[in-house]
Design a protein around this motif. Sequence first.
Motif, PDB file in Angstrom:
ATOM      1  N   PHE A  61      32.803  12.926 -15.949  1.00 12.21           N
ATOM      2  CA  PHE A  61      33.272  14.120 -15.265  1.00 12.21           C
ATOM      3  C   PHE A  61      33.504  13.828 -13.792  1.00 12.21           C
ATOM      4  CE2 PHE A  61      30.978  16.272 -18.806  1.00 12.21           C
ATOM      5  CZ  PHE A  61      32.043  17.007 -19.315  1.00 12.21           C
ATOM      6  N   ALA A  62      34.293  14.699 -13.165  1.00 10.63           N
ATOM      7  CA  ALA A  62      34.509  14.626 -11.723  1.00 10.63           C
ATOM      8  C   ALA A  62      33.617  15.665 -11.043  1.00 10.63           C
ATOM      9  CB  ALA A  62      35.968  14.893 -11.375  1.00 10.63           C
ATOM     10  N   TYR A  63      33.028  15.260  -9.896  1.00 14.94           N
ATOM     11  CA  TYR A  63      32.127  16.139  -9.157  1.00 14.94           C
ATOM     12  C   TYR A  63      32.603  16.234  -7.701  1.00 14.94           C
ATOM     13  CZ  TYR A  63      29.203  15.161 -13.204  1.00 14.94           C
ATOM     14  OH  TYR A  63      28.737  15.031 -14.483  1.00 14.94           O
ATOM     15  N   SER A  64      32.224  17.329  -7.056  1.00 18.41           N
ATOM     16  CA  SER A  64      32.572  17.511  -5.646  1.00 18.41           C
ATOM     17  C   SER A  64      31.341  17.955  -4.868  1.00 18.41           C
ATOM     18  CB  SER A  64      33.700  18.531  -5.473  1.00 18.41           C
ATOM     19  OG  SER A  64      33.308  19.795  -5.986  1.00 18.41           O
ATOM     20  N   LEU A  65      31.298  17.531  -3.601  1.00 18.56           N
ATOM     21  CA  LEU A  65      30.199  17.900  -2.718  1.00 18.56           C
ATOM     22  C   LEU A  65      30.704  18.945  -1.729  1.00 18.56           C
ATOM     23  CD1 LEU A  65      27.244  17.110  -1.856  1.00 18.56           C
ATOM     24  CD2 LEU A  65      28.307  15.599  -0.169  1.00 18.56           C
ATOM     25  N   HIS A  66      29.996  20.061  -1.646  1.00 23.35           N
ATOM     26  CA  HIS A  66      30.408  21.159  -0.779  1.00 23.35           C
ATOM     27  C   HIS A  66      29.336  21.432   0.273  1.00 23.35           C
ATOM     28  CE1 HIS A  66      33.963  22.916  -3.008  1.00 23.35           C
ATOM     29  NE2 HIS A  66      33.514  21.999  -3.849  1.00 23.35           N
TER      30      HIS A  66
ATOM     31  N   GLY B 252      28.753  31.553   5.768  1.00 22.75           N
ATOM     32  CA  GLY B 252      28.915  31.764   4.335  1.00 22.75           C
ATOM     33  C   GLY B 252      30.083  31.021   3.719  1.00 22.75           C
ATOM     34  N   THR B 253      30.965  30.443   4.516  1.00 26.25           N
ATOM     35  CA  THR B 253      32.088  29.684   3.962  1.00 26.25           C
ATOM     36  C   THR B 253      31.617  28.312   3.497  1.00 26.25           C
ATOM     37  OG1 THR B 253      32.668  28.805   6.155  1.00 26.25           O
ATOM     38  CG2 THR B 253      33.713  30.872   5.456  1.00 26.25           C
ATOM     39  N   SER B 254      32.361  27.738   2.551  1.00 27.17           N
ATOM     40  CA  SER B 254      32.026  26.409   2.041  1.00 27.17           C
ATOM     41  C   SER B 254      33.281  25.537   2.060  1.00 27.17           C
ATOM     42  CB  SER B 254      31.447  26.482   0.627  1.00 27.17           C
ATOM     43  OG  SER B 254      32.424  26.950  -0.284  1.00 27.17           O
ATOM     44  N   ALA B 255      33.058  24.239   2.161  1.00 26.86           N
ATOM     45  CA  ALA B 255      34.175  23.293   2.192  1.00 26.86           C
ATOM     46  C   ALA B 255      33.794  22.045   1.423  1.00 26.86           C
ATOM     47  CB  ALA B 255      34.535  22.933   3.632  1.00 26.86           C
ATOM     48  N   SER B 256      34.764  21.510   0.666  1.00 29.05           N
ATOM     49  CA  SER B 256      34.545  20.269  -0.077  1.00 29.05           C
ATOM     50  C   SER B 256      34.669  19.092   0.893  1.00 29.05           C
ATOM     51  CB  SER B 256      35.569  20.150  -1.199  1.00 29.05           C
ATOM     52  OG  SER B 256      35.450  18.894  -1.846  1.00 29.05           O
ATOM     53  N   VAL B 257      33.680  18.177   0.870  1.00 25.29           N
ATOM     54  CA  VAL B 257      33.690  17.036   1.791  1.00 25.29           C
ATOM     55  C   VAL B 257      33.696  15.695   1.055  1.00 25.29           C
ATOM     56  CG1 VAL B 257      32.615  18.265   3.713  1.00 25.29           C
ATOM     57  CG2 VAL B 257      31.166  17.186   1.978  1.00 25.29           C
ATOM     58  N   ALA B 258      33.543  15.700  -0.289  1.00 29.71           N
ATOM     59  CA  ALA B 258      33.570  14.440  -1.046  1.00 29.71           C
ATOM     60  C   ALA B 258      33.751  14.754  -2.524  1.00 29.71           C
ATOM     61  CB  ALA B 258      32.289  13.639  -0.834  1.00 29.71           C
TER      62      ALA B 258
ATOM     63  N   THR C 152      30.795  15.821   8.226  1.00 27.41           N
ATOM     64  CA  THR C 152      31.321  17.119   8.611  1.00 27.41           C
ATOM     65  C   THR C 152      31.140  17.288  10.107  1.00 27.41           C
ATOM     66  OG1 THR C 152      31.082  19.517   8.346  1.00 27.41           O
ATOM     67  CG2 THR C 152      29.106  18.204   8.058  1.00 27.41           C
ATOM     68  N   GLU C 153      32.059  18.031  10.722  1.00 27.27           N
ATOM     69  CA  GLU C 153      31.943  18.295  12.158  1.00 27.27           C
ATOM     70  C   GLU C 153      30.875  19.336  12.456  1.00 27.27           C
ATOM     71  OE1 GLU C 153      35.557  21.577  12.264  1.00 27.27           O
ATOM     72  OE2 GLU C 153      35.763  19.669  13.316  1.00 27.27           O
ATOM     73  N   LEU C 154      30.358  19.993  11.419  1.00 17.22           N
ATOM     74  CA  LEU C 154      29.305  20.979  11.622  1.00 17.22           C
ATOM     75  C   LEU C 154      28.032  20.286  12.085  1.00 17.22           C
ATOM     76  CD1 LEU C 154      29.729  23.259   8.461  1.00 17.22           C
ATOM     77  CD2 LEU C 154      30.426  23.779  10.813  1.00 17.22           C
ATOM     78  N   GLY C 155      27.346  20.883  13.038  1.00 21.04           N
ATOM     79  CA  GLY C 155      26.046  20.385  13.439  1.00 21.04           C
ATOM     80  C   GLY C 155      25.003  20.687  12.377  1.00 21.04           C
ATOM     81  N   ARG C 156      23.895  19.976  12.463  1.00 27.36           N
ATOM     82  CA  ARG C 156      22.836  20.165  11.461  1.00 27.36           C
ATOM     83  C   ARG C 156      22.363  21.613  11.397  1.00 27.36           C
ATOM     84  NH1 ARG C 156      19.866  21.570   8.592  1.00 27.36           N
ATOM     85  NH2 ARG C 156      17.984  20.664   7.626  1.00 27.36           N
ATOM     86  N   SER C 157      22.257  22.268  12.538  1.00 27.78           N
ATOM     87  CA  SER C 157      21.779  23.656  12.560  1.00 27.78           C
ATOM     88  C   SER C 157      22.800  24.639  12.007  1.00 27.78           C
ATOM     89  CB  SER C 157      21.406  24.050  13.993  1.00 27.78           C
ATOM     90  OG  SER C 157      22.534  23.932  14.847  1.00 27.78           O
ATOM     91  N   ASP C 158      24.067  24.220  11.860  1.00 27.40           N
ATOM     92  CA  ASP C 158      25.113  25.116  11.344  1.00 27.40           C
ATOM     93  C   ASP C 158      25.281  24.999   9.835  1.00 27.40           C
ATOM     94  OD1 ASP C 158      25.776  26.032  13.931  1.00 27.40           O
ATOM     95  OD2 ASP C 158      27.014  24.252  14.272  1.00 27.40           O
ATOM     96  N   ILE C 159      24.532  24.113   9.189  1.00 21.07           N
ATOM     97  CA  ILE C 159      24.633  23.930   7.734  1.00 21.07           C
ATOM     98  C   ILE C 159      23.494  24.686   7.074  1.00 21.07           C
ATOM     99  CG2 ILE C 159      24.569  22.248   5.853  1.00 21.07           C
ATOM    100  CD1 ILE C 159      25.683  20.176   7.794  1.00 21.07           C
ATOM    101  N   THR C 160      23.842  25.586   6.175  1.00 23.74           N
ATOM    102  CA  THR C 160      22.816  26.379   5.483  1.00 23.74           C
ATOM    103  C   THR C 160      22.634  25.973   4.028  1.00 23.74           C
ATOM    104  OG1 THR C 160      24.434  28.085   4.904  1.00 23.74           O
ATOM    105  CG2 THR C 160      23.225  28.354   6.977  1.00 23.74           C
ATOM    106  N   GLY C 161      23.538  25.157   3.500  1.00 21.57           N
ATOM    107  CA  GLY C 161      23.394  24.751   2.102  1.00 21.57           C
ATOM    108  C   GLY C 161      24.303  23.602   1.734  1.00 21.57           C
TER     109      GLY C 161
END
Length: 233
Positions: free
Chosen positions: A174-179, A185-191, A207-216
């Motif tokens: 199967f193919a998998y994606s990392l979000h 609350g928005t999500s983006a595929s990064v791999a 990702t250009e998001l800082g560690r504190s800006d990532i919630t999941g």
Amino acid sequence: MSSPVDPYRDWGAAYVLGSLSPGERREFEGHLPGCPECSGDVASFAGVPGILSAVPRDRALDLLEPEGEADEPPAAVFSGLVAAERSRRWRARILVAAALVVAALTGAAVALAVRPAAPDTVVAAPPPAPDVAMHQTVPSPVTATVQLVDEPWGTRIEVLCSYAVPDGPPPPVFAYSLHVVAADGTSASVATWTAGPGSTTRPVATTELGRSDITGIEIRLVQKDLVLLRVTF
């Protein structure tokens, strides 16, 4: 009967310092494998080039200038360095090497004597970010851990994903994606990657998001856009 004098006995220093001619160097390299004594000399001089590199050129040249009207220093200077019946050219090479070594050691001793004591400061390296286990949202043979690493430009995401071999007929690849889920609350595929039963993959994403800006972080089955694994921060 006394043993014959090894004609190569005093070539070790010149070999390490690079003062042998190309022909002499080839001759000495052919001699080294069968002579433990000369091999030991080469090993003992191995650190000399690094010491010599710290000696200023003008200082080394000053040390090589003859004193008075003598063409050569007393023979005692060479007694421990030069074998009997070596040519004047060879003795001159040894003199150069000896003078530079003395200069380097003297300079190193003076530098150590005048160097101020450094304060006892210990800079602790930041602890590595821990691997965090991701939780299954639906039953599946896929498990994973994730690590978030702070970078100047954002965050590096390192995943260790394993696909166990289930009972019964093996499922297909199967193919998998990392979000990445952001604080808004928005999500983006990064791999994305593919995997089958019995495989272990190590996707790395940024990702250009800082560690504190990532919630999941989520791993999804691409075919159905189904969240298989999730972790929240």
